[in-house]
Enzyme design. Structure first.
Site, PDB file in Angstrom:
ATOM      1  N   SER A 114       0.843  -1.188   0.000  1.00  0.00           N
ATOM      2  CA  SER A 114       0.000   0.000   0.000  1.00  0.00           C
ATOM      3  C   SER A 114       0.881   1.242   0.000  1.00  0.00           C
ATOM      4  O   SER A 114       1.855   1.333   0.754  1.00  0.00           O
ATOM      5  CB  SER A 114      -0.949  -0.005   1.198  1.00  0.00           C
ATOM      6  OG  SER A 114      -0.243  -0.146   2.416  1.00  0.00           O
ATOM      7  N   LEU A 115       0.523   2.218  -0.840  1.00  0.00           N
ATOM      8  CA  LEU A 115       1.348   3.408  -1.053  1.00  0.00           C
ATOM      9  C   LEU A 115       0.585   4.693  -0.749  1.00  0.00           C
ATOM     10  O   LEU A 115       0.879   5.750  -1.313  1.00  0.00           O
ATOM     11  CB  LEU A 115       1.858   3.437  -2.498  1.00  0.00           C
ATOM     12  CG  LEU A 115       2.689   2.233  -2.953  1.00  0.00           C
ATOM     13  CD1 LEU A 115       3.037   2.352  -4.434  1.00  0.00           C
ATOM     14  CD2 LEU A 115       3.949   2.084  -2.112  1.00  0.00           C
ATOM     15  N   GLY A 116      -0.384   4.644   0.143  1.00  0.00           N
ATOM     16  CA  GLY A 116      -1.123   5.833   0.516  1.00  0.00           C
ATOM     17  C   GLY A 116      -1.880   6.425  -0.652  1.00  0.00           C
ATOM     18  O   GLY A 116      -2.592   5.719  -1.372  1.00  0.00           O
ATOM     19  N   ASP A 168      -0.903   7.180  -3.407  1.00  0.00           N
ATOM     20  CA  ASP A 168      -0.425   6.641  -4.687  1.00  0.00           C
ATOM     21  C   ASP A 168      -0.939   5.230  -4.953  1.00  0.00           C
ATOM     22  O   ASP A 168      -0.463   4.571  -5.878  1.00  0.00           O
ATOM     23  CB  ASP A 168       1.099   6.661  -4.728  1.00  0.00           C
ATOM     24  CG  ASP A 168       1.644   8.074  -4.688  1.00  0.00           C
ATOM     25  OD1 ASP A 168       1.482   8.795  -5.682  1.00  0.00           O
ATOM     26  OD2 ASP A 168       2.195   8.472  -3.641  1.00  0.00           O
ATOM     27  N   GLY A 169      -1.900   4.770  -4.173  1.00  0.00           N
ATOM     28  CA  GLY A 169      -2.533   3.494  -4.478  1.00  0.00           C
ATOM     29  C   GLY A 169      -1.819   2.297  -3.896  1.00  0.00           C
ATOM     30  O   GLY A 169      -1.411   2.293  -2.731  1.00  0.00           O
ATOM     31  N   GLY A 190      -5.621   0.303   5.230  1.00  0.00           N
ATOM     32  CA  GLY A 190      -4.784  -0.812   4.807  1.00  0.00           C
ATOM     33  C   GLY A 190      -5.412  -2.157   5.125  1.00  0.00           C
ATOM     34  O   GLY A 190      -5.247  -3.126   4.378  1.00  0.00           O
ATOM     35  N   ASP A 191      -6.148  -2.216   6.224  1.00  0.00           N
ATOM     36  CA  ASP A 191      -6.835  -3.460   6.594  1.00  0.00           C
ATOM     37  C   ASP A 191      -7.979  -3.744   5.620  1.00  0.00           C
ATOM     38  O   ASP A 191      -8.221  -4.897   5.243  1.00  0.00           O
ATOM     39  CB  ASP A 191      -7.363  -3.356   8.022  1.00  0.00           C
ATOM     40  CG  ASP A 191      -6.283  -2.944   8.997  1.00  0.00           C
ATOM     41  OD1 ASP A 191      -5.137  -3.409   8.852  1.00  0.00           O
ATOM     42  OD2 ASP A 191      -6.569  -2.133   9.902  1.00  0.00           O
TER      43      ASP A 191
END
Length: 312
Positions: free
Chosen positions: A220-222, A224-225, A251-252
């Site tokens: 996960s890139l916040g 940025d997807g 993220g979960d």
């Protein structure tokens, strides 16, 4: 069925504030109390979307009893393991632009006997599970290789294992050969010892985790997807949030949606990102249901290694 294990669950209180000003009296706009912990959130997201799940939850003290009450009120299927320590409480300060400030208690340690009781509870229920998700931080004094040890035991029993943790616990778990790991950008950087400034940096870090033993990396890139890297598959997906409110649990939700959609390929990445973005647009650590999820807003393409990451 997806079985989740949270060694360090929590009561999560989220307070909505206009802005964070140190040393000032801040008047809250609203407050929410939710059951917390990464595995707990995965189970909550799955339940909200009618996907069968069971959460293995160690609990202790008054906070632990309150945690169980909240999970029971949501209808979560649970295996409860009483422990001597007290379940932790966490506080999140959420600002209108989606910025969150978190204060997380460390939690209570678990004895060797309690860890064995938890592992036995998971193994006894895992015969009917498609996946075991081992996730979250470790309580104080719990060995960093605990997820690795559990991963090996679960794999020997023929169980697919997903791990979502950080630091030494992530490094140890990766070497135990989990089917899936879900690090975020900071966890990728910490695990590989390299800064993650571009999509290419994230791809290289994911490749390192696979070389260490992980079969699939969902990173996960916040803003940025997310990246999906496994045998023969490399995808970069994005789904912008129209009105971000809280990133707690996003993220979960990403992991829950990915697993719910079969945990492989483009379609699973689309589902995970749709769930994660829906979670960002909800208050506190609420998990999205079918009415919140917009798959049509997700775009998935081959990654551009030169693209810089925004860091949000």
């Amino acid at each position: 069925m997806i079985l989740t294990l949270t060694l360090n669950p929590s009561l999560d209180r989220t307070v909505d504030i206009p802005s964070l000003a140190r040393g000032e009296v801040i008047r809250a706009a609203a407050a929410h109390l939710d059951p917390g912990g990464k595995g707990v959130n995965v189970s909550r997201a799955l339940l909200a979307n009618q996907v069968r799940s069971c959460a293995v939850v160690p609990y202790g003290g008054e906070e632990g009893r309150r945690l169980i009450e909240l999970l029971d009120a949501e209808g979560i299927d649970m295996i409860m393991v009483p422990v001597a320590g007290t379940t932790r409480s966490n506080i999140t300060l959420a600002e209108p632009d989606g910025t969150v400030t978190k204060v997380n208690e460390p939690g209570a340690t678990l004895s060797g006997r309690e860890l064995e009781e938890i592992a036995t509870a998971v193994l006894s229920a895992a015969h009917s599970a498609d996946w075991v998700v081992a996730s979250g931080s470790l309580p104080p004094e719990v060995p960093a290789d605990v997820y690795a040890t559990l991963c090996r035991r679960f794999r020997q029993a023929g169980i697919n294992v997903a791990v979502d943790t950080s630091g030494p616990a992530l490094l140890a778990a990766v070497q135990a050969g989990p089917r899936l790991v879900k690090p975020n950008r900071e966890e990728l950087a910490e695990a590989t010892g390299s800064p993650i400034e571009t999509v290419g940096d994230a791809l290289e870090a994911a490749a390192k985790l696979r070389a260490m033993g992980a079969e699939t990396v969902l990173a996960s890139l916040g803003r940025d997807g997310a990246l999906l890297v496994d045998d023969g598959t490399v995808w970069h997906g994005e789904c912008p949030a129209e009105e971000p409110r809280s990133s707690v649990g996003a993220g979960d939700a990403l992991l829950a949606g990915f697993l719910a959609a079969g945990a492989r390929g483009k379609a699973a990445l689309v589902e995970g990102l749709a769930w994660a973005t829906a979670a960002v647009q909800l208050p506190g650590s609420r998990m999205p249901g079918p009415g919140d999820i917009r798959r049509d807003r997700v775009t998935v393409s081959e990654p551009d290694p030169t693209r810089p990451l925004s860091g949000g």
